[in-house]
Each structure stands twice: as C-alpha cells, then as structure tokens.
Design a protein around this motif. Sequence first.
Motif, PDB file in Angstrom:
ATOM      1  N   UNK A 174       0.858  -1.179   0.000  1.00  0.00           N
ATOM      2  CA  UNK A 174       0.000   0.000   0.000  1.00  0.00           C
ATOM      3  C   UNK A 174       0.893   1.226   0.000  1.00  0.00           C
ATOM      4  N   UNK A 196       1.318  12.163   1.096  1.00  0.00           N
ATOM      5  CA  UNK A 196       0.815  13.157   2.032  1.00  0.00           C
ATOM      6  C   UNK A 196       1.547  14.456   1.762  1.00  0.00           C
ATOM      7  N   UNK A 252      -4.140   7.266  -1.699  1.00  0.00           N
ATOM      8  CA  UNK A 252      -3.621   5.937  -1.400  1.00  0.00           C
ATOM      9  C   UNK A 252      -3.704   5.092  -2.659  1.00  0.00           C
ATOM     10  N   UNK A 267      -6.837   3.918  -4.420  1.00  0.00           N
ATOM     11  CA  UNK A 267      -7.859   3.401  -3.506  1.00  0.00           C
ATOM     12  C   UNK A 267      -8.747   4.529  -3.003  1.00  0.00           C
ATOM     13  N   UNK A 268      -8.096   5.592  -2.570  1.00  0.00           N
ATOM     14  CA  UNK A 268      -8.838   6.756  -2.074  1.00  0.00           C
ATOM     15  C   UNK A 268      -8.031   7.999  -2.389  1.00  0.00           C
ATOM     16  N   UNK A 320      -5.116  -0.752   6.558  1.00  0.00           N
ATOM     17  CA  UNK A 320      -5.295  -0.424   7.961  1.00  0.00           C
ATOM     18  C   UNK A 320      -3.979  -0.183   8.652  1.00  0.00           C
ATOM     19  N   UNK A 321      -2.883  -0.400   7.915  1.00  0.00           N
ATOM     20  CA  UNK A 321      -1.541  -0.067   8.412  1.00  0.00           C
ATOM     21  C   UNK A 321      -1.356  -0.522   9.842  1.00  0.00           C
ATOM     22  N   UNK A 322      -1.599  -1.791  10.105  1.00  0.00           N
ATOM     23  CA  UNK A 322      -1.529  -2.276  11.471  1.00  0.00           C
ATOM     24  C   UNK A 322      -0.128  -2.259  12.033  1.00  0.00           C
ATOM     25  N   UNK A 323       0.859  -2.127  11.167  1.00  0.00           N
ATOM     26  CA  UNK A 323       2.225  -1.960  11.638  1.00  0.00           C
ATOM     27  C   UNK A 323       2.689  -0.524  11.448  1.00  0.00           C
ATOM     28  N   UNK A 324       1.752   0.364  11.185  1.00  0.00           N
ATOM     29  CA  UNK A 324       2.108   1.762  11.003  1.00  0.00           C
ATOM     30  C   UNK A 324       2.532   2.049   9.582  1.00  0.00           C
ATOM     31  N   UNK A 325       2.635   3.307   9.286  1.00  0.00           N
ATOM     32  CA  UNK A 325       3.120   3.760   7.991  1.00  0.00           C
ATOM     33  C   UNK A 325       4.602   4.084   8.121  1.00  0.00           C
ATOM     34  N   UNK A 364       7.325   6.448   6.547  1.00  0.00           N
ATOM     35  CA  UNK A 364       7.404   7.651   5.718  1.00  0.00           C
ATOM     36  C   UNK A 364       8.805   7.837   5.175  1.00  0.00           C
ATOM     37  N   UNK A 421     -11.413   3.633  14.157  1.00  0.00           N
ATOM     38  CA  UNK A 421     -11.055   2.248  13.837  1.00  0.00           C
ATOM     39  C   UNK A 421      -9.772   1.874  14.563  1.00  0.00           C
ATOM     40  N   UNK A 474      -3.070   5.763  15.693  1.00  0.00           N
ATOM     41  CA  UNK A 474      -1.618   5.697  15.569  1.00  0.00           C
ATOM     42  C   UNK A 474      -1.024   6.890  16.299  1.00  0.00           C
ATOM     43  N   UNK A 496       2.639   9.200  16.102  1.00  0.00           N
ATOM     44  CA  UNK A 496       3.866   9.478  15.377  1.00  0.00           C
ATOM     45  C   UNK A 496       4.584  10.642  16.043  1.00  0.00           C
ATOM     46  N   UNK A 516       6.752   6.401  13.100  1.00  0.00           N
ATOM     47  CA  UNK A 516       5.720   5.633  13.776  1.00  0.00           C
ATOM     48  C   UNK A 516       6.171   5.244  15.178  1.00  0.00           C
ATOM     49  N   UNK A 555       0.548   1.752  17.504  1.00  0.00           N
ATOM     50  CA  UNK A 555      -0.838   1.729  17.063  1.00  0.00           C
ATOM     51  C   UNK A 555      -1.666   1.019  18.121  1.00  0.00           C
ATOM     52  N   UNK A 606      -7.868   6.103  10.984  1.00  0.00           N
ATOM     53  CA  UNK A 606      -8.647   5.845   9.786  1.00  0.00           C
ATOM     54  C   UNK A 606     -10.099   5.731  10.209  1.00  0.00           C
TER      55      UNK A 606
END
Lengths: 115, 109
Positions: free
Chosen positions: A31, A35, A48, A55-56, A99-104, A106, B29, B32, B34, B44, B47, B91
């Motif tokens: 993904x 920004x 995204x 996606x969006x 859902x970036x469960x491990x974070x983004x 950058x 939902x 996070x 940062x 990061x 989360x 999100x």
Amino acid sequence: EPEVTQTPSHQVTQMGQEVILRCVPISNHLYFYWYRQILGQKVEFLVSFYNNEISEKSEIFDDRFSVERPDGSNFTLKIRSTKLEDSAMYFCASSLNAGAQDGYTFGSGTRLTVV
Amino acid sequence: QQPVQSPQAVILREGEDAVINCSSSKALYSVHWYRQKHGEAPVFLMILLKGGEQKGHDKISASFNEKKQQSSLYLTASQLSYSGTYFCGTEFTGNQFYFGTGTSLTVIP
C-alpha cells in the motif's frame, strides 16, 4: 532498517510547470500513499494506491495530480500546472497491509517550492 | 473528521512527564501515534486497535479508551530526544488516514 526513499529532497519550480516527485517504497509493502505538509501545519492525506490503482483520494488531489507505479519499484506523484499553494513538503509512505496495522513508514520528504 | 489534540504545545524540563490527548467526535477504527522532528518525516511510535488497550515501550506508552474516541500518549521521565511534534492519526474508512492537529513538545535541560 528498511526505508522509504524520496527524490529529490528539494524541488523549485515555476508556477504552471509540471513536477514529478519520486518515491521508492519498502519492497514488500503493498500500500502506498502521498501526504503533504504545508510549513508548520498538519500532515494532510492526498492519495492511497494499491494493486496499481488509486484506492482513495482527498479533495486536495484534484485533476492536476496523478500517481503512477511505472516499474514495480518507483511510486511517483505528478503535479501539472503547479500553483503557488502547492508549495509544501510532500511525504511518500508505504505500509504492508490495509489499515496499516504496523504503522506507515514515511520517506524523508521532498520540499516543493513553487515560485 | 480530523482528530483534535491537546495541548497544542508543551515545554518540559528533562525528567518531567507529559500527557498528550487525542479526541474524536466519532469512534475510531484505530489510533496511531507518530513523532516528527523538525524537517524530518513522521516516525511511527505505536498503534492501538482495541478499546481499553494500553501499550508502551521504554518510557512512552499510550491508551485507547473503551469507546474508542479518545487516546492519550504518556511520556515519562522525558529526555531531550523526545522533543518534536507528536501526531495522533486514525482511519475512519478505507485507506484515508487523518492526522491529528499535532502537539509540539519541547524538552529543555
């Protein structure tokens, strides 16, 4: 530590010109995001991208903006007909999952100045 | 839809504690956290996904309330390296991620 790489670090362009900002996301991430952050302000979502399509996108991402993943490694943001208000720091980010469960993660950003 | 953070800015002496709050008018939902140092990319921190969750590492931890509308970041025994701007983010739907309004933290000797 894997990282997201952005080039160039600084870009100055004349109003009305086109710019391309480049990003190499982390290789196993699926993904991808752009920004922007106007100096001293909040970080704003642009777009995204997943599975070779958008996606969006936010309201900022108007028809002057486009993204592409031309070769499976680079992820580019093109801005046509640049305006003074496009001046900002642009960050690319990637994540392994939705859902970036491990974070983004950058990149270090490209500072775009439109003159 | 942007989460609201408080305080906007805080100055601490080394060793002092701080709490940064992030609030939303609707259930999140996930949240996070940062940290962004001047001129650098956001990094990061952690989360939280579940209501009532608490998580942390070293002297930085965070909580997410049961209704998933508020999160707090706790920095204890602050160090000079903690200085920066802290953003929460969330999100609501899909892949559109909203950063909070930001909190500038300055730690002085």
